[in-house]
Structures are given as structure tokens and as C-alpha cells.
Design a protein around this motif. Structure first.
Motif, PDB file in Angstrom:
ATOM      1  N   UNK A  95      31.619  10.973  65.366  1.00  0.00           N
ATOM      2  CA  UNK A  95      30.634  11.946  65.851  1.00  0.00           C
ATOM      3  C   UNK A  95      29.280  11.713  65.180  1.00  0.00           C
ATOM      4  N   UNK A  96      29.295  11.528  63.860  1.00  0.00           N
ATOM      5  CA  UNK A  96      28.013  11.290  63.181  1.00  0.00           C
ATOM      6  C   UNK A  96      27.424   9.936  63.581  1.00  0.00           C
ATOM      7  N   UNK A 153      37.892  10.006  60.455  1.00  0.00           N
ATOM      8  CA  UNK A 153      37.547   9.182  61.609  1.00  0.00           C
ATOM      9  C   UNK A 153      36.707   9.962  62.619  1.00  0.00           C
ATOM     10  N   UNK A 154      37.075  11.210  62.847  1.00  0.00           N
ATOM     11  CA  UNK A 154      36.316  12.039  63.783  1.00  0.00           C
ATOM     12  C   UNK A 154      34.883  12.262  63.279  1.00  0.00           C
ATOM     13  N   UNK A 155      34.741  12.555  61.993  1.00  0.00           N
ATOM     14  CA  UNK A 155      33.409  12.732  61.408  1.00  0.00           C
ATOM     15  C   UNK A 155      32.616  11.439  61.524  1.00  0.00           C
ATOM     16  N   UNK A 164      27.934  10.029  56.016  1.00  0.00           N
ATOM     17  CA  UNK A 164      26.819   9.111  55.740  1.00  0.00           C
ATOM     18  C   UNK A 164      27.053   7.750  56.398  1.00  0.00           C
ATOM     19  N   UNK A 165      28.279   7.238  56.262  1.00  0.00           N
ATOM     20  CA  UNK A 165      28.587   5.935  56.862  1.00  0.00           C
ATOM     21  C   UNK A 165      28.497   5.995  58.384  1.00  0.00           C
ATOM     22  N   UNK A 218      19.780   9.642  67.560  1.00  0.00           N
ATOM     23  CA  UNK A 218      18.566   9.900  66.777  1.00  0.00           C
ATOM     24  C   UNK A 218      17.718   8.641  66.655  1.00  0.00           C
ATOM     25  N   UNK A 219      18.361   7.498  66.434  1.00  0.00           N
ATOM     26  CA  UNK A 219      17.603   6.241  66.336  1.00  0.00           C
ATOM     27  C   UNK A 219      16.956   5.891  67.670  1.00  0.00           C
ATOM     28  N   UNK A 220      17.657   6.159  68.752  1.00  0.00           N
ATOM     29  CA  UNK A 220      17.103   5.899  70.079  1.00  0.00           C
ATOM     30  C   UNK A 220      15.882   6.788  70.349  1.00  0.00           C
ATOM     31  N   UNK A 221      16.000   8.056  70.019  1.00  0.00           N
ATOM     32  CA  UNK A 221      14.895   8.985  70.251  1.00  0.00           C
ATOM     33  C   UNK A 221      13.693   8.683  69.355  1.00  0.00           C
TER      34      UNK A 221
END
Length: 183
Positions: free
Chosen positions: A15-16, A10-12, A93-94, A23-26
Motif C-alpha cells: 500500500x505504501x 507485506x500489506x503495508x 519506509x521501504x 506521489x512521485x508521479x504527481x
């Protein structure tokens, strides 16, 4: 070897997901295509999930054989490690593609090729997490089926060692998971 920790998954994922959203925003501000793996990557994810599942079923079937006729415990340990790595990679990845998907759907809506690719990768990552968890369960032996047939001072066969629910396939090692006789 410890088992898959759902809290870490869940943490991964979270955070990802946050990193994917940023990243999509930038990339949107820079006018670059969103950082999404292409559709053909789902074939790779599906192939990995299928391979892990087939190896896990092989270990599951092998547990029904007599202990002397079973496969090398190292093979089962490698299957366990592959299942756990797949679960953590699937969560990463998800999460990444989920974060990208949140940004893209708010900006473009559903139906665009990039949104569809991100959605496929989220589903593929979650499938890999589920398969990894299931195969990890396949690689566990019931407590009464310890490889050397002995019990500890409390009459247990490795059950409860360091907080584990039971030993994994093969000879009991550190943490209740398999270890080879060659080490």
C-alpha cells in the motif's frame, strides 16, 4: 501483545509502495522534487536498527541468567514493542521509497542522486524489518521457561495460548507475551 504479522508487513509495503508511486508521479507532473528522504536519514535508520539489535541481544543474554536474577520484564516488553514498531515502520519506509524508486527509475534511470537516496531508504527500511523480526524472536522464552514455574491444566507452560508459539520474556500475560506485576 501479538507477534509481528508478515501479512501485515507485506500489506503495508504494498500500500505504501502504491502511494509512493502515485506521489512521485504527481510531483513529477507538478515539476517538484520527488518525495524521498535525504541520504542522512539512512544514518537515523541504521542507528535505530542498531539500538533495537543491541537491546535485543541484551534480552537474549539475560535469558541465560536464573529467573530470579533476570531484568525487569517491563524492559523486555519495551524492547519487544520497539522491535515490532521498527519492523512496521521499516516496512512503511521501504514501501514508500520502493514506489518512488519504481517511478524514478522508469523516468530517469539509475545513478541520479534522488534514485540513489530512494534505493538507500528501501535497503534501510528492509534492514529495520529484518532486525525487528530477529529481536522479536530474542524476546521469546522457550515454553519450559515460564517465570512462575507452573504449568496449565494440560501440562503446558503457556505454550499455544491464543495461537502463540510460546511466551515472551518475563511473566506470561495476555497472548503469551510479557506483563508486569505492577499492572
Amino acid at each position: 501483545m501479538n507477534g509481528i504479522r508478515p501479512l501485515w508487513l507485506l500489506l503495508i509495503l504494498l500500500v505504501s509502495g502504491g502511494l509512493g508511486w502515485v506521489a512521485a508521479l504527481l510531483t513529477a507532473e507538478a515539476g517538484v522534487v520527488a518525495p524521498v528522504l535525504v541520504r542522512s536519514s539512512t544514518i537515523t535508520l541504521g542507528s535505530v536498527a542498531l539500538l533495537v539489535l543491541v537491546l535485543g541481544i541484551r534480552v537474549q543474554r539475560d535469558k541465560k541468567r536464573p529467573p530470579a536474577a533476570r531484568m525487569n520484564p517491563l524492559v523486555a516488553t519495551r524492547t519487544l514493542a520497539l522491535a515490532q514498531a521498527g519492523a512496521y515502520a521499516g516496512s512503511l519506509i521501504a514501501g514508500w521509497h520502493g514506489g518512488v524508486l519504481v517511478h524514478l527509475t522508469s523516468a530517469t534511470g539509475f545513478g541520479t542522486p534522488t534514485v540513489n537516496d530512494a534505493l538507500l531508504m528501501v535497503v534501510g527500511g528492509l534492514v529495520l524489518v529484518i532486525v525487528g523480526y530477529i529481536v522479536e524472536q530474542f524476546c521469546r522464552l522457550p515454553p519450559e521457561d515460564r517465570a512462575d514455574g507452573t504449568t496449565d491444566a494440560n501440562g503446558r507452560n503457556g505454550e499455544g495460548h491464543r495461537g502463540q508459539t510460546g511466551p515472551a520474556y518475563g511473566a506470561e500475560g495476555e497472548g503469551g507475551y510479557a506483563r508486569t506485576n505492577n499492572s
